[in-house]
Design a protein around this motif. Structure first.
Motif, PDB file in Angstrom:
ATOM      1  N   PHE A   7      37.866  42.590  41.004  1.00  7.88           N
ATOM      2  CA  PHE A   7      37.784  43.379  42.232  1.00  7.88           C
ATOM      3  C   PHE A   7      39.037  43.214  43.088  1.00  7.88           C
ATOM      4  N   LEU A   8      39.558  41.994  43.186  1.00  6.95           N
ATOM      5  CA  LEU A   8      40.648  41.715  44.122  1.00  6.95           C
ATOM      6  C   LEU A   8      42.040  41.949  43.532  1.00  6.95           C
ATOM      7  N   TRP A   9      42.247  41.580  42.265  1.00  4.65           N
ATOM      8  CA  TRP A   9      43.595  41.632  41.713  1.00  4.65           C
ATOM      9  C   TRP A   9      44.168  43.045  41.636  1.00  4.65           C
ATOM     10  N   PRO A  10      43.416  44.078  41.222  1.00  4.93           N
ATOM     11  CA  PRO A  10      44.000  45.422  41.234  1.00  4.93           C
ATOM     12  C   PRO A  10      44.478  45.850  42.616  1.00  4.93           C
ATOM     13  N   LEU A  11      43.743  45.451  43.660  1.00  2.00           N
ATOM     14  CA  LEU A  11      44.182  45.769  45.023  1.00  2.00           C
ATOM     15  C   LEU A  11      45.519  45.113  45.330  1.00  2.00           C
ATOM     16  N   ALA A  12      45.635  43.826  44.963  1.00  2.00           N
ATOM     17  CA  ALA A  12      46.889  43.117  45.207  1.00  2.00           C
ATOM     18  C   ALA A  12      48.021  43.692  44.375  1.00  2.00           C
ATOM     19  N   LEU A  13      47.734  44.049  43.130  1.00  2.00           N
ATOM     20  CA  LEU A  13      48.779  44.601  42.266  1.00  2.00           C
ATOM     21  C   LEU A  13      49.261  45.953  42.773  1.00  2.00           C
ATOM     22  N   ILE A  14      48.341  46.806  43.204  1.00  2.00           N
ATOM     23  CA  ILE A  14      48.742  48.104  43.753  1.00  2.00           C
ATOM     24  C   ILE A  14      49.602  47.916  44.998  1.00  2.00           C
ATOM     25  N   PHE A  15      49.227  46.967  45.840  1.00  2.00           N
ATOM     26  CA  PHE A  15      50.029  46.674  47.034  1.00  2.00           C
ATOM     27  C   PHE A  15      51.453  46.298  46.635  1.00  2.00           C
ATOM     28  N   LEU A  16      51.591  45.424  45.644  1.00  2.00           N
ATOM     29  CA  LEU A  16      52.922  45.004  45.211  1.00  2.00           C
ATOM     30  C   LEU A  16      53.693  46.173  44.596  1.00  2.00           C
ATOM     31  N   LEU A  17      53.028  46.966  43.777  1.00  2.00           N
ATOM     32  CA  LEU A  17      53.707  48.076  43.111  1.00  2.00           C
ATOM     33  C   LEU A  17      54.180  49.136  44.097  1.00  2.00           C
ATOM     34  N   ARG A  18      53.414  49.367  45.155  1.00  2.00           N
ATOM     35  CA  ARG A  18      53.762  50.408  46.113  1.00  2.00           C
ATOM     36  C   ARG A  18      54.897  50.002  47.045  1.00  2.00           C
ATOM     37  N   ARG A  19      55.075  48.729  47.254  1.00  4.03           N
ATOM     38  CA  ARG A  19      56.001  48.289  48.297  1.00  4.03           C
ATOM     39  C   ARG A  19      57.234  47.549  47.802  1.00  4.03           C
ATOM     40  N   PHE A  20      57.224  47.133  46.540  1.00  2.00           N
ATOM     41  CA  PHE A  20      58.326  46.292  46.078  1.00  2.00           C
ATOM     42  C   PHE A  20      58.851  46.762  44.729  1.00  2.00           C
ATOM     43  N   ARG A  21      60.069  46.345  44.454  1.00  2.00           N
ATOM     44  CA  ARG A  21      60.659  46.598  43.155  1.00  2.00           C
ATOM     45  C   ARG A  21      59.939  45.779  42.094  1.00  2.00           C
ATOM     46  N   ALA A  22      60.120  46.188  40.845  1.00  2.00           N
ATOM     47  CA  ALA A  22      59.408  45.527  39.753  1.00  2.00           C
ATOM     48  C   ALA A  22      59.743  44.049  39.659  1.00  2.00           C
ATOM     49  N   ARG A  23      61.007  43.698  39.921  1.00  2.00           N
ATOM     50  CA  ARG A  23      61.377  42.290  39.866  1.00  2.00           C
ATOM     51  C   ARG A  23      60.617  41.491  40.912  1.00  2.00           C
ATOM     52  N   THR A  24      60.440  42.078  42.085  1.00  2.00           N
ATOM     53  CA  THR A  24      59.699  41.395  43.145  1.00  2.00           C
ATOM     54  C   THR A  24      58.220  41.301  42.805  1.00  2.00           C
ATOM     55  N   VAL A  25      57.693  42.301  42.095  1.00  2.00           N
ATOM     56  CA  VAL A  25      56.312  42.221  41.630  1.00  2.00           C
ATOM     57  C   VAL A  25      56.138  41.010  40.724  1.00  2.00           C
ATOM     58  N   LEU A  26      57.098  40.796  39.837  1.00  2.00           N
ATOM     59  CA  LEU A  26      57.058  39.635  38.955  1.00  2.00           C
ATOM     60  C   LEU A  26      57.103  38.337  39.745  1.00  2.00           C
ATOM     61  N   LEU A  27      58.036  38.253  40.690  1.00  2.00           N
ATOM     62  CA  LEU A  27      58.154  37.038  41.497  1.00  2.00           C
ATOM     63  C   LEU A  27      56.922  36.829  42.369  1.00  2.00           C
ATOM     64  N   GLY A  28      56.368  37.919  42.885  1.00  2.00           N
ATOM     65  CA  GLY A  28      55.167  37.808  43.704  1.00  2.00           C
ATOM     66  C   GLY A  28      53.980  37.300  42.902  1.00  2.00           C
ATOM     67  N   THR A  29      53.849  37.784  41.662  1.00  2.00           N
ATOM     68  CA  THR A  29      52.768  37.305  40.802  1.00  2.00           C
ATOM     69  C   THR A  29      52.938  35.820  40.508  1.00  2.00           C
ATOM     70  N   ALA A  30      54.183  35.397  40.258  1.00  2.00           N
ATOM     71  CA  ALA A  30      54.447  33.982  40.017  1.00  2.00           C
ATOM     72  C   ALA A  30      54.093  33.144  41.242  1.00  2.00           C
ATOM     73  N   ALA A  31      54.432  33.655  42.422  1.00  2.00           N
ATOM     74  CA  ALA A  31      54.113  32.921  43.651  1.00  2.00           C
ATOM     75  C   ALA A  31      52.613  32.801  43.847  1.00  2.00           C
ATOM     76  N   LEU A  32      51.889  33.862  43.521  1.00  2.00           N
ATOM     77  CA  LEU A  32      50.432  33.825  43.653  1.00  2.00           C
ATOM     78  C   LEU A  32      49.815  32.788  42.724  1.00  2.00           C
ATOM     79  N   CYS A  33      50.459  32.527  41.587  1.00  2.00           N
ATOM     80  CA  CYS A  33      49.950  31.519  40.655  1.00  2.00           C
ATOM     81  C   CYS A  33      49.959  30.124  41.276  1.00  2.00           C
ATOM     82  N   VAL A  34      50.885  29.896  42.201  1.00  2.00           N
ATOM     83  CA  VAL A  34      51.034  28.563  42.793  1.00  2.00           C
ATOM     84  C   VAL A  34      50.043  28.333  43.929  1.00  2.00           C
TER      85      VAL A  34
END
Length: 413
Positions: free
Chosen positions: A188-215
């Motif tokens: 329920f939550l992750w698609p919302l977060a992923l769409i937020f990242l995809l709409r506002r940031f470049r793909a490289r930042t999406v990758l870094l953001g996902t890595a940050a969320l892992c921590v």
């Protein structure tokens, strides 16, 4: 020889409840300009991975042995952690493929597919347990009506997380559904977060953001940790999200790399080298580490950094199976019986095995209990797949997904 699909076949995409099969039968929706630049491999990496299906079979087998013979595999619950990482990987790569293919992600369609994939079979298990609890004197199903309600709402993990002492009997007949609660809440939550990242940031930042969320879950576990918070940490979606996000990170990273990217070649080399050690360490945990017992400092370490370490090991294994299908490990796990069970029955096996364990225990079965559990569980899983899951997956396949709102092209590069 491969068989040509016909109208009665359930395709790989249907088994996951995705739109991939639908796309093959009608022209894809227009893709936003430059949408594929940020994730050039997203669409090409959506096929089934036989090794991952086999890994599912291995993981669910460990869970069964752990619940029937806990002294043989005291740490067998680590297999659930592996399931989490596989789920995060599969869901994320499907979402990224839809984003590239259609120019956006349809949340209503995604949630509907997840509902059709998970809920009907879950409701069947809950109904059977509730009937046994209300019409028989089997001690293993006492309180099943309340437990069924919590499981059907995917709230078992929430109730267990709030219990600081020994687990109560409130969820006992369906206690294993705590992990399904974690996954459903993540879905329920992750698609919302992923769409937020995809709409506002470049793909490289999406990758870094996902890595940050892992921590973040690791830091949160360190804040929460004390012996009385063990149930809270073990059952919380927020405290276990790094294990799902580790799989999501692998999916994002692979979608970012073109086939000729030297970084992909490096990743392929190292994941191939580390796959067997990763599998060996996970097996060692399953064999020697009673992760649900109080072992003092060891438990503190495991319940804080340990979950992330297991996630890294699982993610390494997932990446190796995706990138190195030619290796001995991939070929072993992709053997037809293992892959078929993992692809079609692993969910049903997980759903039914624990009620079967409690049924046999209530009946006083001791001799040959593991073999009886395996046979009866497989029979129930087959029945679930052909009578419940497969028909609902066909319904998900026939449904026409709403056209998503395109993601601005400037956010994809």
């Amino acid at each position: 020889m491969a068989k040509a699909p016909d109208s009665t076949d359930v395709t790989e995409a249907e088994r996951e409840g995705t739109d991939t099969a639908v796309d093959a039968r009608r022209p894809p929706a227009p893709v936003a300009p430059r949408a594929s630049r940020g994730f050039p491999s997203a669409v090409s990496r959506t096929g089934r991975v036989g090794g991952l299906d086999g890994l599912r079979t291995l993981a669910v087998a460990l869970v069964i042995v752990h619940h029937v013979e806990p002294e043989a595999l005291p740490g067998g619950a680590v297999a659930v952690d592996v399931f989490f990482t596989i789920s995060g990987f599969v869901i994320t790569r499907l979402l990224l493929a839809e984003y590239v293919r259609r120019g956006g992600i349809s949340l209503p369609s995604f949630y509907r597919r997840r509902w059709l994939r998970l809920v009907p079979a879950m409701l069947a298990v809950c109904a059977v347990c509730a009937v046994l609890g209300t019409t028989t004197s089997l001690w293993g199903f006492e309180g099943s009506l309340e437990a069924a309600g919590l499981s059907a709402a995917f709230l078992t993990n929430v109730v267990r997380a709030m219990e600081s002492g020994p687990y109560s009997d409130l969820t006992a007949p369906l206690a294993h559904t705590w992990s399904l609660g974690v996954e459903e809440q993540f879905y329920f939550l992750w698609p919302l977060a992923l769409i937020f990242l995809l709409r506002r940031f470049r793909a490289r930042t999406v990758l870094l953001g996902t890595a940050a969320l892992c921590v973040l879950p690791l830091l949160w576990r360190c804040v929460l940790w004390n012996p009385d918070a063990a149930h809270r940490i073990y059952n919380g979606t927020d405290t276990r999200a790094d294990q799902l996000l580790a799989g999501a990170l692998v999916a994002v990273a692979l979608a970012r790399l073109r086939a000729d990217d030297p970084r992909l070649a490096l990743l392929r080399t190292w994941t191939g080298r580390l796959a067997w050690p990763a599998l060996g360490l996970l097996a060692l945990v399953a064999w020697q580490v009673p992760v649900t017992e109080d072992l003092g400092r060891w438990t503190a370490a495991y319940y804080t950094i340990g979950f992330l370490v297991v996630a890294v090991l699982s993610a390494t294994l997932v990446a190796a199976l995706e990138l190195r299908p030619e290796t001995a490990l991939s070929r072993l796990l992709a053997l037809t019986p293992l892959a078929w069970v993992g692809r079609n029955l692993s969910y049903g096996v997980y759903l039914w095995h624990y009620p079967v364990v409690r049924l046999l225990a209530s009946l006083g079965v001791q001799e040959g209990r593991l073999a009886a559990t395996v046979v009866l569980t497989l029979l129930m899983a087959l029945l679930s797949y052909y009578v419940i899951e497969r028909p609902f997956l066909r319904r998900a396949h026939r449904a026409k997904a709403p056209r998503p709102t395109p993601v601005p092209a400037t956010a994809t590069t």
